[in-house]
Design a protein around this motif. Structure first.
Motif, mmCIF file in Angstrom:
data_model
loop_
_atom_site.group_PDB
_atom_site.id
_atom_site.type_symbol
_atom_site.label_atom_id
_atom_site.label_comp_id
_atom_site.label_asym_id
_atom_site.label_seq_id
_atom_site.Cartn_x
_atom_site.Cartn_y
_atom_site.Cartn_z
ATOM 1 N N ALA A 20 0.849 -1.283 -0.076
ATOM 2 C CA ALA A 20 0.106 -0.071 -0.136
ATOM 3 C C ALA A 20 0.788 1.177 0.035
ATOM 4 O O ALA A 20 0.772 2.136 -0.657
ATOM 5 C CB ALA A 20 -0.847 0.007 1.172
ATOM 6 N N LEU A 21 2.054 1.120 0.695
ATOM 7 C CA LEU A 21 2.980 2.225 0.754
ATOM 8 C C LEU A 21 3.462 2.611 -0.760
ATOM 9 O O LEU A 21 3.741 3.907 -0.959
ATOM 10 C CB LEU A 21 4.203 1.964 1.922
ATOM 11 C CG LEU A 21 3.657 2.205 3.250
ATOM 12 C CD1 LEU A 21 4.556 1.759 4.455
ATOM 13 C CD2 LEU A 21 3.034 3.587 3.678
ATOM 14 N N LYS A 23 2.314 1.616 -3.580
ATOM 15 C CA LYS A 23 1.158 1.996 -4.295
ATOM 16 C C LYS A 23 0.881 3.795 -4.473
ATOM 17 O O LYS A 23 0.499 4.032 -5.335
ATOM 18 C CB LYS A 23 -0.015 1.027 -4.027
ATOM 19 C CG LYS A 23 -1.201 1.028 -4.999
ATOM 20 C CD LYS A 23 -2.209 0.174 -4.678
ATOM 21 C CE LYS A 23 -3.378 0.200 -5.103
ATOM 22 N NZ LYS A 23 -4.517 -0.800 -4.492
ATOM 23 N N GLU A 24 1.150 4.248 -3.171
ATOM 24 C CA GLU A 24 0.660 5.548 -3.068
ATOM 25 C C GLU A 24 2.043 6.534 -3.246
ATOM 26 O O GLU A 24 1.928 7.693 -3.147
ATOM 27 C CB GLU A 24 0.434 5.899 -1.282
ATOM 28 C CG GLU A 24 -0.736 5.281 -1.062
ATOM 29 C CD GLU A 24 -1.992 5.973 -1.710
ATOM 30 O OE1 GLU A 24 -1.873 7.220 -1.970
ATOM 31 O OE2 GLU A 24 -2.946 5.194 -2.114
ATOM 32 N N ARG A 149 2.264 10.979 5.625
ATOM 33 C CA ARG A 149 1.380 10.233 4.376
ATOM 34 C C ARG A 149 1.460 8.853 4.701
ATOM 35 O O ARG A 149 0.401 8.104 4.767
ATOM 36 C CB ARG A 149 2.190 10.612 2.924
ATOM 37 C CG ARG A 149 1.541 11.963 2.393
ATOM 38 C CD ARG A 149 2.272 12.062 0.836
ATOM 39 N NE ARG A 149 2.062 10.890 0.163
ATOM 40 C CZ ARG A 149 3.084 10.637 -0.930
ATOM 41 N NH1 ARG A 149 3.933 11.492 -0.989
ATOM 42 N NH2 ARG A 149 2.869 9.605 -1.518
ATOM 43 N N ARG A 152 -0.956 8.025 7.681
ATOM 44 C CA ARG A 152 -2.170 7.877 7.385
ATOM 45 C C ARG A 152 -2.595 6.380 6.507
ATOM 46 O O ARG A 152 -3.736 5.739 6.776
ATOM 47 C CB ARG A 152 -2.841 9.054 6.238
ATOM 48 C CG ARG A 152 -2.986 10.124 6.884
ATOM 49 C CD ARG A 152 -3.648 11.590 6.038
ATOM 50 N NE ARG A 152 -2.770 11.952 4.955
ATOM 51 C CZ ARG A 152 -1.820 12.548 4.852
ATOM 52 N NH1 ARG A 152 -1.383 13.319 6.009
ATOM 53 N NH2 ARG A 152 -1.029 12.916 3.996
ATOM 54 N N ILE A 153 -1.401 6.217 5.606
ATOM 55 C CA ILE A 153 -1.734 4.892 4.905
ATOM 56 C C ILE A 153 -1.790 3.681 5.999
ATOM 57 O O ILE A 153 -2.550 2.791 5.725
ATOM 58 C CB ILE A 153 -0.670 4.565 4.062
ATOM 59 C CG1 ILE A 153 -0.918 5.570 2.679
ATOM 60 C CG2 ILE A 153 -0.724 3.222 3.301
ATOM 61 C CD1 ILE A 153 0.331 5.879 1.989
#
Length: 171
Positions: A20-21, A23-24, A149, A152-153
């Motif tokens: 997820a990190l 991907k962001e 950031r 939040r993820i």
């Protein structure tokens, strides 16, 4: 440099958080996973509490051996106790100083070990304990905005613990 450390209960959640990190758009070189099958605490450079304890013992030995010798010498001189009756008084004073230095060395060992293990290693000991319990750490390194950031993820994965750190200037 800012750091964010999240403790996740298992490998699948740690891998999902890592994905997820990425991907962001967070840079891969600033994201690390610590745990079984990934980097160890030593590989990453997490402070070993035993090293911190040894450093504290050495720091205290430097002072306490000398002060202990002086205190033991002075105590024997003031009390005039004959440790070995057949030796001249200065010899007994020196032996008293050696006993004082030995007491200082023991004090340095026990207090240095305690301080080094509890305070000197910072949060490294709890993180090492979690790794030993089979948990995983996801560590994000970068600017303040990047760490915000990442926070939040990572909160989406409901980590057991999430903690931010700022590296002191000059290190």
């Amino acid at each position: 440099m800012n750091y964010l450390v999240a403790v996740l209960p298992d490998r699948s959640q740690a891998e999902a958080a890592y994905s997820a990190l990425q991907k962001e758009g967070l840079p891969s070189d600033g994201i690390n996973i610590l745990g079984n099958g990934y980097q160890s605490a030593d590989d990453y450079g997490l402070i070993d509490p035993n090293v911190a304890a040894s450093q504290e013992i050495n720091r205290e030995l430097y002072w306490l051996l000398g002060f202990g010798f002086v205190a033991g010498f002075a105590f024997n001189w003031l009390t005039a106790i004959d440790i070995f009756p057949g030796i001249v008084p200065i010899g007994n004073h020196i032996i008293g100083g050696i006993f004082g230095a030995a007491a200082g060395g023991l004090g340095a060992y026990f207090s240095g070990r305690t301080i080094g293990l509890t305070i000197g290693s910072g949060d490294a000991l709890p993180y090492r304990n979690r790794l030993n319990a089979g948990k995983y750490l996801v560590i994000v390194k970068g600017t303040g905005e990047l760490v915000d950031r990442a926070t939040r993820i990572l909160r989406q994965f409901e980590p057991e613990n999430i903690q931010g750190y700022t590296e002191p200037i000059g290190t």
